[in-house]
Scaffold this motif. Structure first.
Motif, PDB file in Angstrom:
ATOM      1  N   VAL A 189      -2.737   2.219  17.455  1.00  0.00           N
ATOM      2  CA  VAL A 189      -1.324   2.053  17.088  1.00  0.00           C
ATOM      3  C   VAL A 189      -1.063   0.626  16.614  1.00  0.00           C
ATOM      4  CG1 VAL A 189       1.035   2.052  17.998  1.00  0.00           C
ATOM      5  CG2 VAL A 189      -0.539   3.892  18.620  1.00  0.00           C
ATOM      6  N   LEU A 190      -1.671  -0.348  17.265  1.00  0.00           N
ATOM      7  CA  LEU A 190      -1.502  -1.747  16.853  1.00  0.00           C
ATOM      8  C   LEU A 190      -2.061  -1.977  15.445  1.00  0.00           C
ATOM      9  CD1 LEU A 190      -2.444  -3.623  20.161  1.00  0.00           C
ATOM     10  CD2 LEU A 190      -0.155  -3.332  19.168  1.00  0.00           C
ATOM     11  N   ALA A 191      -3.168  -1.324  15.112  1.00  0.00           N
ATOM     12  CA  ALA A 191      -3.765  -1.486  13.782  1.00  0.00           C
ATOM     13  C   ALA A 191      -2.820  -1.012  12.688  1.00  0.00           C
ATOM     14  CB  ALA A 191      -5.089  -0.717  13.712  1.00  0.00           C
ATOM     15  N   VAL A 192      -2.202   0.146  12.887  1.00  0.00           N
ATOM     16  CA  VAL A 192      -1.274   0.687  11.894  1.00  0.00           C
ATOM     17  C   VAL A 192      -0.064  -0.235  11.742  1.00  0.00           C
ATOM     18  CG1 VAL A 192       0.198   2.643  11.287  1.00  0.00           C
ATOM     19  CG2 VAL A 192      -2.045   3.047  12.319  1.00  0.00           C
ATOM     20  N   THR A 193       0.422  -0.764  12.846  1.00  0.00           N
ATOM     21  CA  THR A 193       1.581  -1.669  12.810  1.00  0.00           C
ATOM     22  C   THR A 193       1.269  -2.940  12.023  1.00  0.00           C
ATOM     23  OG1 THR A 193       2.291  -0.831  14.974  1.00  0.00           O
ATOM     24  CG2 THR A 193       3.253  -2.908  14.232  1.00  0.00           C
ATOM     25  N   LEU A 194       0.101  -3.539  12.261  1.00  0.00           N
ATOM     26  CA  LEU A 194      -0.285  -4.755  11.542  1.00  0.00           C
ATOM     27  C   LEU A 194      -0.439  -4.487  10.051  1.00  0.00           C
ATOM     28  CD1 LEU A 194      -1.160  -7.712  11.491  1.00  0.00           C
ATOM     29  CD2 LEU A 194      -3.476  -6.970  12.095  1.00  0.00           C
ATOM     30  N   LEU A 195      -1.011  -3.351   9.700  1.00  0.00           N
ATOM     31  CA  LEU A 195      -1.168  -3.022   8.283  1.00  0.00           C
ATOM     32  C   LEU A 195       0.194  -2.891   7.600  1.00  0.00           C
ATOM     33  CD1 LEU A 195      -2.926  -2.229   5.865  1.00  0.00           C
ATOM     34  CD2 LEU A 195      -2.940   0.121   6.743  1.00  0.00           C
ATOM     35  N   LEU A 196       1.126  -2.255   8.266  1.00  0.00           N
ATOM     36  CA  LEU A 196       2.455  -2.064   7.682  1.00  0.00           C
ATOM     37  C   LEU A 196       3.155  -3.389   7.407  1.00  0.00           C
ATOM     38  CD1 LEU A 196       3.821   0.978   9.724  1.00  0.00           C
ATOM     39  CD2 LEU A 196       3.615   0.861   7.231  1.00  0.00           C
ATOM     40  N   PHE A 197       3.060  -4.335   8.341  1.00  0.00           N
ATOM     41  CA  PHE A 197       3.869  -5.550   8.261  1.00  0.00           C
ATOM     42  C   PHE A 197       3.085  -6.815   7.916  1.00  0.00           C
ATOM     43  CE2 PHE A 197       6.079  -2.669  11.232  1.00  0.00           C
ATOM     44  CZ  PHE A 197       7.270  -2.519  10.543  1.00  0.00           C
ATOM     45  N   GLY A 198       1.751  -6.757   7.949  1.00  0.00           N
ATOM     46  CA  GLY A 198       0.974  -7.979   7.761  1.00  0.00           C
ATOM     47  C   GLY A 198       0.199  -8.081   6.467  1.00  0.00           C
ATOM     48  N   VAL A 199       0.167  -7.007   5.670  1.00  0.00           N
ATOM     49  CA  VAL A 199      -0.624  -7.009   4.438  1.00  0.00           C
ATOM     50  C   VAL A 199       0.304  -6.864   3.241  1.00  0.00           C
ATOM     51  CG1 VAL A 199      -2.392  -5.813   3.092  1.00  0.00           C
ATOM     52  CG2 VAL A 199      -2.660  -6.059   5.583  1.00  0.00           C
ATOM     53  N   ARG A 200       0.180  -7.777   2.294  1.00  0.00           N
ATOM     54  CA  ARG A 200       0.967  -7.718   1.063  1.00  0.00           C
ATOM     55  C   ARG A 200       0.059  -7.342  -0.091  1.00  0.00           C
ATOM     56  NH1 ARG A 200       2.342 -10.539  -3.429  1.00  0.00           N
ATOM     57  NH2 ARG A 200       4.515 -10.368  -4.153  1.00  0.00           N
ATOM     58  N   GLU A 201       0.364  -6.233  -0.727  1.00  0.00           N
ATOM     59  CA  GLU A 201      -0.421  -5.785  -1.871  1.00  0.00           C
ATOM     60  C   GLU A 201       0.041  -6.512  -3.127  1.00  0.00           C
ATOM     61  OE1 GLU A 201      -1.810  -1.611  -4.037  1.00  0.00           O
ATOM     62  OE2 GLU A 201      -0.240  -1.584  -2.502  1.00  0.00           O
ATOM     63  N   PRO A 202      -0.907  -6.927  -4.004  1.00  0.00           N
ATOM     64  CA  PRO A 202      -0.494  -7.565  -5.271  1.00  0.00           C
ATOM     65  C   PRO A 202       0.367  -6.612  -6.102  1.00  0.00           C
ATOM     66  CG  PRO A 202      -2.856  -7.846  -4.886  1.00  0.00           C
ATOM     67  CD  PRO A 202      -2.367  -6.881  -3.847  1.00  0.00           C
ATOM     68  N   ASP A 203       1.290  -7.191  -6.847  1.00  0.00           N
ATOM     69  CA  ASP A 203       2.143  -6.375  -7.719  1.00  0.00           C
ATOM     70  C   ASP A 203       1.306  -5.721  -8.817  1.00  0.00           C
ATOM     71  OD1 ASP A 203       4.402  -7.158  -6.302  1.00  0.00           O
ATOM     72  OD2 ASP A 203       4.727  -8.918  -7.590  1.00  0.00           O
ATOM     73  N   ARG A 204       1.729  -4.539  -9.240  1.00  0.00           N
ATOM     74  CA  ARG A 204       1.066  -3.892 -10.357  1.00  0.00           C
ATOM     75  C   ARG A 204       1.282  -4.716 -11.629  1.00  0.00           C
ATOM     76  NH1 ARG A 204       2.847   2.424  -9.809  1.00  0.00           N
ATOM     77  NH2 ARG A 204       4.896   1.433  -9.757  1.00  0.00           N
ATOM     78  N   PRO A 205       0.302  -4.711 -12.544  1.00  0.00           N
ATOM     79  CA  PRO A 205       0.456  -5.475 -13.798  1.00  0.00           C
ATOM     80  C   PRO A 205       1.703  -5.047 -14.563  1.00  0.00           C
ATOM     81  CG  PRO A 205      -1.793  -4.661 -13.543  1.00  0.00           C
ATOM     82  CD  PRO A 205      -0.978  -4.013 -12.461  1.00  0.00           C
ATOM     83  N   HIS A 206       2.300  -5.993 -15.257  1.00  0.00           N
ATOM     84  CA  HIS A 206       3.485  -5.678 -16.049  1.00  0.00           C
ATOM     85  C   HIS A 206       3.148  -4.615 -17.096  1.00  0.00           C
ATOM     86  CE1 HIS A 206       7.330  -6.273 -18.013  1.00  0.00           C
ATOM     87  NE2 HIS A 206       6.704  -6.427 -19.182  1.00  0.00           N
ATOM     88  N   GLY A 207       3.999  -3.615 -17.174  1.00  0.00           N
ATOM     89  CA  GLY A 207       3.782  -2.538 -18.133  1.00  0.00           C
ATOM     90  C   GLY A 207       2.708  -1.557 -17.712  1.00  0.00           C
ATOM     91  N   PHE A 208       2.396  -1.502 -16.409  1.00  0.00           N
ATOM     92  CA  PHE A 208       1.364  -0.585 -15.918  1.00  0.00           C
ATOM     93  C   PHE A 208       1.693   0.857 -16.282  1.00  0.00           C
ATOM     94  CE2 PHE A 208       0.092   2.458 -12.646  1.00  0.00           C
ATOM     95  CZ  PHE A 208      -1.279   2.267 -12.617  1.00  0.00           C
TER      96      PHE A 208
END
Length: 404
Positions: A189-208
């Motif tokens: 449960v702690l792993a799922v919580t950290l993934l939700l709030f601790g990882v920022r995915e890079p934005d998709r390229p403009h015009g994807f």
């Protein structure tokens, strides 16, 4: 020969220079591995002693479960490329892993154990390729080997903390398997919580714009160098079957039930502390040369385990097995990222793991059959033979590249 600027950067920068999301992904892997290994370090012995399941059946269960995870990765990897998003699929996969944990504690027969194992591995399959592609997307190219090595080290740290905790709880609770399995719910449960709030995915390229990765024209963009990595990864897997057989070999040599998790603890300590240094090393040396040395170590591990079930030989084999993993697993992930186009990384990891999954299913089933029919030594001799085959393939590849 002078090093490239990228190699110089990789050597100068330590783990503190890696993006925070790489660290967060590493700790997500750590927590989920603590949870999973609390269960999996005891599962072969639980099936073998408490439920009376044969070594051949254990091999099929382990092979099917792991192969399921690896095969599912191809679909999640393709979807992450088409969608242009990795994190939501990673959350879904880790969430399924967390939801499967109570089923192990509730199981009173082999059927529910197998169902829980498959659900857990489906979750692993869904998260695997998107997570690896996410690491490659986040990490600077010149630190990619270090990033994969760090994530693998933290992942594997959890893989030996889990068995260590399992052993302590088994001693404390008089071999109460199900009570230990309940504890595994917490870090999941702690792993799922950290993934939700601790990882920022890079934005998709403009015009994807969504692109179908499995169209022939797009698959044709995966170069021959990538497919060679896929092929050699599959042969690697044939040489390295389920670690359940390491546990059984140690038990055959007289290891008490409560200490069965020591096998995975020992292997993963070596794995955890070697993965990051070898990941950094891979940023500044030939990948195929490092891969070849990793295979030599695996062949030596198989030789030690085949030679005797005396504790000295078994623990030598387990130590070498862990060193081999530290040398090669992050390296293979880096090689996939280096040889595949950025917008097809999820698909590339998916196909890589599909072939590895099929090889693992074959390897674990054959290992169990050889164990039942001819004994443990023959099982490890066969693994070493596949290792020699892979080593020959790498040497031939290096010569072709050098003189082609």
């Amino acid at each position: 020969m002078p090093r490239s600027p990228a190699a110089a950067v990789a050597s100068a920068y330590g783990p503190s220079r890696l993006p925070p999301s790489i660290w967060a992904l590493g700790f997500v892997s750590l927590l989920m591995d603590v949870s999973s290994e609390l269960i999996h370090s005891l599962l072969p012995v639980f099936l073998f002693t408490a439920l009376g399941v044969s070594a051949f059946a254990i091999g099929l269960i382990e092979g099917t479960a792991e192969a399921t995870a690896l095969i599912v990765k191809v679909f999640s990897g393709v979807l992450s490329d088409y969608w242009g998003r990795r994190k939501p699929l990673a959350v879904l996969g880790y969430g399924l892993g967390a939801l499967s944990k109570p089923l192990f504690a509730l199981a009173s027969g082999a059927g529910l154990v197998v169902a829980a194992r498959l659900i857990d591995r489906v979750g692993k399959g869904i998260r695997g390729a998107p997570r690896d592609a996410l690491v490659a997307d986040i990490a600077p190219a010149e630190l990619r080997g270090a990033a994969f090595g760090l994530r693998q080290s933290l992942d594997t740290f959890g893989a030996f903390v889990g068995p260590l905790l399992a052993m302590a709880l088994m001693l404390l609770w008089a071999n109460d398997f199900r009570a230990v399995f309940w504890v595994a719910v917490i870090p999941a449960v702690l792993a799922v919580t950290l993934l939700l709030f601790g990882v920022r995915e890079p934005d998709r390229p403009h015009g994807f714009k969504p692109v179908n990765p499995v169209r022939r024209a797009n698959l044709a963009r995966l170069p021959s160098a990538y497919w060679w990595v896929v092929g050699i990864g599959a042969v690697f897997t044939l040489a390295r079957f389920s670690e359940a057989f390491l546990v059984l070999r140690a038990q055959q040599g007289g290891l008490p039930l409560a200490f069965a998790p020591l096998v995975l603890i020992g292997m993963n300590v070596v794995y955890a502390f070697s993965a990051y240094p070898f990941g950094r090393l891979s940023d500044s040396m030939s990948h195929t040369r490092l891969l070849a040395w990793g295979l030599v170590v695996l062949i030596l591990a198989d030789a030690a385990l085949a030679y005797s079930d005396h504790w000295a030989w078994v623990w030598l084999g387990i130590t070498l097995w862990g060193l081999h993993l530290g040398m090669t697993q992050g390296l293979l992930a880096t090689m996939v990222a280096d040889t595949a186009p950025a917008d097809l990384r999820g698909t590339a990891y998916g196909f890589f793991n599909l072939l590895s999954g099929l090889a693992l299913l074959v390897a674990s089933g054959v290992a169990g059959l050889l164990w039942d029919q001819f004994g443990a030594a023959f099982t490890f001799v066969a693994g070493g033979a596949f290792g020699v085959l892979a080593l020959v393939a790498i040497v031939l590849r290096r010569r072709l590249v050098r003189f082609g």
